[in-house]
Design a protein around this motif. Structure first.
Motif, PDB file in Angstrom:
ATOM      1  N   PRO A  54       0.815  -1.226   0.000  1.00 14.40           N
ATOM      2  CA  PRO A  54       0.000   0.000   0.000  1.00 14.40           C
ATOM      3  C   PRO A  54       0.844   1.269   0.000  1.00 14.40           C
ATOM      4  O   PRO A  54       0.463   2.265  -0.622  1.00 14.40           O
ATOM      5  N   LEU A  55       2.007   1.230   0.668  1.00 15.57           N
ATOM      6  CA  LEU A  55       2.872   2.407   0.699  1.00 15.57           C
ATOM      7  C   LEU A  55       3.383   2.753  -0.696  1.00 15.57           C
ATOM      8  O   LEU A  55       3.337   3.917  -1.123  1.00 15.57           O
ATOM      9  N   LEU A  56       3.869   1.754  -1.438  1.00 17.59           N
ATOM     10  CA  LEU A  56       4.382   2.007  -2.784  1.00 17.59           C
ATOM     11  C   LEU A  56       3.269   2.436  -3.733  1.00 17.59           C
ATOM     12  O   LEU A  56       3.443   3.367  -4.534  1.00 17.59           O
ATOM     13  N   LEU A  57       2.110   1.775  -3.642  1.00 16.48           N
ATOM     14  CA  LEU A  57       0.992   2.164  -4.507  1.00 16.48           C
ATOM     15  C   LEU A  57       0.531   3.591  -4.198  1.00 16.48           C
ATOM     16  O   LEU A  57       0.233   4.372  -5.112  1.00 16.48           O
ATOM     17  N   ALA A  58       0.468   3.933  -2.915  1.00 10.70           N
ATOM     18  CA  ALA A  58       0.069   5.292  -2.539  1.00 10.70           C
ATOM     19  C   ALA A  58       1.090   6.313  -3.022  1.00 10.70           C
ATOM     20  O   ALA A  58       0.724   7.414  -3.458  1.00 10.70           O
ATOM     21  N   LEU A  59       2.378   5.968  -2.976  1.00  7.10           N
ATOM     22  CA  LEU A  59       3.411   6.869  -3.469  1.00  7.10           C
ATOM     23  C   LEU A  59       3.258   7.119  -4.962  1.00  7.10           C
ATOM     24  O   LEU A  59       3.355   8.264  -5.435  1.00  7.10           O
ATOM     25  N   VAL A  86     -10.287  15.424  -4.529  1.00 11.38           N
ATOM     26  CA  VAL A  86      -9.604  14.571  -5.506  1.00 11.38           C
ATOM     27  C   VAL A  86      -9.825  13.097  -5.180  1.00 11.38           C
ATOM     28  O   VAL A  86     -10.139  12.285  -6.064  1.00 11.38           O
ATOM     29  N   LEU A  87      -9.675  12.732  -3.909  1.00 11.33           N
ATOM     30  CA  LEU A  87      -9.886  11.340  -3.514  1.00 11.33           C
ATOM     31  C   LEU A  87     -11.317  10.888  -3.796  1.00 11.33           C
ATOM     32  O   LEU A  87     -11.554   9.801  -4.331  1.00 11.33           O
ATOM     33  N   LEU A  88     -12.279  11.727  -3.428  1.00 10.13           N
ATOM     34  CA  LEU A  88     -13.681  11.374  -3.654  1.00 10.13           C
ATOM     35  C   LEU A  88     -13.976  11.245  -5.140  1.00 10.13           C
ATOM     36  O   LEU A  88     -14.699  10.321  -5.568  1.00 10.13           O
ATOM     37  N   GLY A  89     -13.424  12.146  -5.948  1.00  5.31           N
ATOM     38  CA  GLY A  89     -13.649  12.058  -7.385  1.00  5.31           C
ATOM     39  C   GLY A  89     -13.094  10.781  -7.982  1.00  5.31           C
ATOM     40  O   GLY A  89     -13.752  10.120  -8.792  1.00  5.31           O
ATOM     41  N   ILE A  90     -11.878  10.389  -7.568  1.00  3.21           N
ATOM     42  CA  ILE A  90     -11.279   9.153  -8.084  1.00  3.21           C
ATOM     43  C   ILE A  90     -12.108   7.947  -7.662  1.00  3.21           C
ATOM     44  O   ILE A  90     -12.365   7.027  -8.462  1.00  3.21           O
ATOM     45  N   LEU A  91     -12.539   7.913  -6.393  1.00  2.00           N
ATOM     46  CA  LEU A  91     -13.338   6.778  -5.915  1.00  2.00           C
ATOM     47  C   LEU A  91     -14.668   6.691  -6.653  1.00  2.00           C
ATOM     48  O   LEU A  91     -15.128   5.585  -6.988  1.00  2.00           O
ATOM     49  N   GLY A 172      -9.567 -10.669   3.928  1.00  2.00           N
ATOM     50  CA  GLY A 172      -9.310  -9.759   5.038  1.00  2.00           C
ATOM     51  C   GLY A 172      -8.027  -8.969   4.846  1.00  2.00           C
ATOM     52  O   GLY A 172      -7.980  -7.754   5.128  1.00  2.00           O
ATOM     53  N   LEU A 173      -6.968  -9.637   4.352  1.00  2.00           N
ATOM     54  CA  LEU A 173      -5.713  -8.936   4.097  1.00  2.00           C
ATOM     55  C   LEU A 173      -5.874  -7.886   2.999  1.00  2.00           C
ATOM     56  O   LEU A 173      -5.321  -6.781   3.097  1.00  2.00           O
ATOM     57  N   LEU A 174      -6.642  -8.239   1.956  1.00  2.00           N
ATOM     58  CA  LEU A 174      -6.879  -7.271   0.884  1.00  2.00           C
ATOM     59  C   LEU A 174      -7.642  -6.055   1.392  1.00  2.00           C
ATOM     60  O   LEU A 174      -7.329  -4.914   1.018  1.00  2.00           O
ATOM     61  N   ALA A 175      -8.643  -6.293   2.243  1.00  2.00           N
ATOM     62  CA  ALA A 175      -9.401  -5.174   2.805  1.00  2.00           C
ATOM     63  C   ALA A 175      -8.508  -4.290   3.671  1.00  2.00           C
ATOM     64  O   ALA A 175      -8.570  -3.052   3.596  1.00  2.00           O
ATOM     65  N   THR A 176      -7.659  -4.929   4.472  1.00  2.00           N
ATOM     66  CA  THR A 176      -6.733  -4.153   5.301  1.00  2.00           C
ATOM     67  C   THR A 176      -5.773  -3.340   4.447  1.00  2.00           C
ATOM     68  O   THR A 176      -5.506  -2.163   4.718  1.00  2.00           O
ATOM     69  N   GLY A 177      -5.235  -3.981   3.392  1.00  2.00           N
ATOM     70  CA  GLY A 177      -4.336  -3.259   2.497  1.00  2.00           C
ATOM     71  C   GLY A 177      -5.014  -2.091   1.805  1.00  2.00           C
ATOM     72  O   GLY A 177      -4.407  -1.033   1.622  1.00  2.00           O
ATOM     73  N   LEU A 178      -6.295  -2.265   1.427  1.00  2.00           N
ATOM     74  CA  LEU A 178      -7.023  -1.177   0.775  1.00  2.00           C
ATOM     75  C   LEU A 178      -7.211   0.000   1.715  1.00  2.00           C
ATOM     76  O   LEU A 178      -7.025   1.166   1.331  1.00  2.00           O
ATOM     77  N   VAL A 179      -7.558  -0.285   2.981  1.00  2.00           N
ATOM     78  CA  VAL A 179      -7.722   0.794   3.961  1.00  2.00           C
ATOM     79  C   VAL A 179      -6.395   1.515   4.174  1.00  2.00           C
ATOM     80  O   VAL A 179      -6.338   2.758   4.209  1.00  2.00           O
ATOM     81  N   LEU A 180      -5.312   0.748   4.327  1.00  2.00           N
ATOM     82  CA  LEU A 180      -4.000   1.362   4.498  1.00  2.00           C
ATOM     83  C   LEU A 180      -3.634   2.220   3.290  1.00  2.00           C
ATOM     84  O   LEU A 180      -3.098   3.324   3.435  1.00  2.00           O
ATOM     85  N   PHE A 181      -3.926   1.716   2.099  1.00  2.00           N
ATOM     86  CA  PHE A 181      -3.621   2.473   0.882  1.00  2.00           C
ATOM     87  C   PHE A 181      -4.344   3.813   0.874  1.00  2.00           C
ATOM     88  O   PHE A 181      -3.746   4.847   0.573  1.00  2.00           O
ATOM     89  N   LEU A 185      -2.437   7.303   1.114  1.00  2.00           N
ATOM     90  CA  LEU A 185      -2.615   8.193  -0.031  1.00  2.00           C
ATOM     91  C   LEU A 185      -3.142   9.551   0.408  1.00  2.00           C
ATOM     92  O   LEU A 185      -2.693  10.594  -0.091  1.00  2.00           O
ATOM     93  N   PHE A 186      -4.078   9.555   1.350  1.00  2.00           N
ATOM     94  CA  PHE A 186      -4.610  10.823   1.851  1.00  2.00           C
ATOM     95  C   PHE A 186      -3.499  11.697   2.441  1.00  2.00           C
ATOM     96  O   PHE A 186      -3.394  12.894   2.130  1.00  2.00           O
TER      97      PHE A 186
END
Length: 392
Positions: A54-59, A86-91, A172-181, A185-186
């Motif tokens: 998530p850190l690299l993807l957010a970067l 911007v975040l809301l628009g992308i989502l 569960g890991l994917l959901a956690t990674g998505l939240v972290l991302f 990113l924010f």
């Protein structure tokens, strides 16, 4: 070595490391130590991939969206509000595209299943007429189905349960990674420049300037690469999607989305998207329509490689095709699908950092006109935003 060309015994132990063999051995030992250190670092990062990915993807995403937030801030928007917008628009864009894809698949599912059965029937008929000695009849197909049912009935349901549990754990890991991302990113969008300045605060004078320059180059290359790839992917998906709509392929929108996603994989992504689009068209619309789709994909890919990509990406991806292929292979082995997507932009950033390390810096001393260190930093930031002129 003496005058007769024979090796001589060194006088001291230190002399062993000063001749040609000793120099080669020293360099080999240094290379082995560097390789061992890199192996340990990569292994350590893979152990915490839940955070690193998530850190690299957010970067990468923040480097592409950061200029949008900065533009909103320069036009009077609070940076916090601009980040949320911007975040809301992308989502919303991603959610809308997913809804349209799911809706079209659901609406075309019956037609797709009927065409698939029809295509399998034609395939069996062709097989029986071409290879009569290995003909498939209802008895053969029924025997295969009965064998499959027997295999399913003999499965170890405990193992199946373990597999289901593992699958739920992966979700569960994917959901956690998505939240972290999203959280990372924010903060990258909101406080990215301040975070980098905090990291390089201990550096002084030339080291501080060098770190400023390298940070600017990295963000510029990474953001330009991502934005350019998005433009190229959108144009590819649009043109191929129009061709699918003209041919009345039932799953035109989902296939266009597949083309868009595959465009983020250099070299092999276009081929993969073309194969998927042609196969689906072959099932739904027949051979000639699939052939036309393949021709459209080839034309679009040639236009992209020879015209669109050089114009849009420019110098952002100044990597040889062999380097790209090797990077994709290593990234896929180490990181799977995510590694395939992020390995090439990270390699482009690494190359940009190497060039920035060798780039000359502005003078540190105050000029006669009284310019200060802060003014030099501003000049450097403006310089870093512009691509360097290629030497003749």
């Amino acid at each position: 070595m003496d005058s007769q060309g024979r090796l001589t015994k060194p006088d001291t132990v230190q002399a062993l490391w000063k001749d040609s063999v000793g120099i080669v051995a020293t360099r080999a030992l240094q290379g082995m130590l560097i390789l061992a250190a890199a192996t340990v670092v990569i292994w350590s990062l893979l152990q915490v991939s839940l955070v690193v990915t998530p850190l690299l993807l957010a970067l990468i995403v923040s480097a592409a969206l950061g200029p949008v937030v900065t533009w909103l801030e320069n036009h009077g928007w609070p940076r916090l509000l601009g980040t949320f917008t911007v975040l809301l628009g992308i989502l919303l864009i991603i959610a809308g595209a997913m809804w349209l894809v799911v809706a079209q698949i659901a609406g075309s599912w019956e037609l797709l299943s009927d065409r698939t059965i029809e295509g399998i029937t034609h395939l069996v008929q062709w097989w029986n007429s071409t290879f009569p000695q290995f003909a498939l009849n209802d008895g053969n197909i029924q025997q295969g189905w009965e064998a499959t049912r027997e295999w399913l009935s003999n499965l170890n349901y405990g193992a199946v349960g373990s597999g289901v549990a593992a699958g739920l754990g992966t979700v569960g890991l994917l959901a956690t990674g998505l939240v972290l991302f999203l959280v990372i990113l924010f903060f990258f969008l909101k406080d990215g420049p301040q975070i980098w300045r905090f990291v390089i605060r201990p550096l002084q004078d030339a080291q501080h300037l060098r770190a400023e320059l390298m940070g600017m180059r990295a963000v510029s290359v990474l953001g330009g690469y991502v934005r350019g790839t998005v433009i190229v992917a959108f144009v590819d998906a649009l043109l191929i999607g129009i061709g699918l709509l003209v041919l009345q392929v039932p799953l035109a929108l989902p296939l266009a989305v597949v083309v868009f996603i595959c465009a983020f994989i250099p070299v092999v992504g276009a081929t993969l998207a073309g194969v998927v689009a042609s196969l689906v068209t072959l099932v739904t619309n027949g051979f000639w329509a699939a052939l036309i789709v393949a021709i459209i994909v080839v034309i679009v890919n040639q236009a992209e490689g020879n015209l669109l990509s050089p114009i849009v990406l420019g110098k952002q991806l100044a990597l040889h095709e062999l380097v790209v292929m090797l990077t994709l292979t290593v990234g896929t082995v180490l990181g799977g699908i995510i590694g395939t997507l992020i390995s090439v932009p990270l390699m482009a950033v690494a190359w940009a950092l190497i060039k920035a390390w060798q780039e000359p810096l502005p003078e540190l001393e105050a000029d006669p006109d009284g310019s200060t260190m802060s003014e030099r930093l501003r000049e450097l930031r403006e310089k870093a935003k512009k691509p360097r002129a290629r030497k003749a």
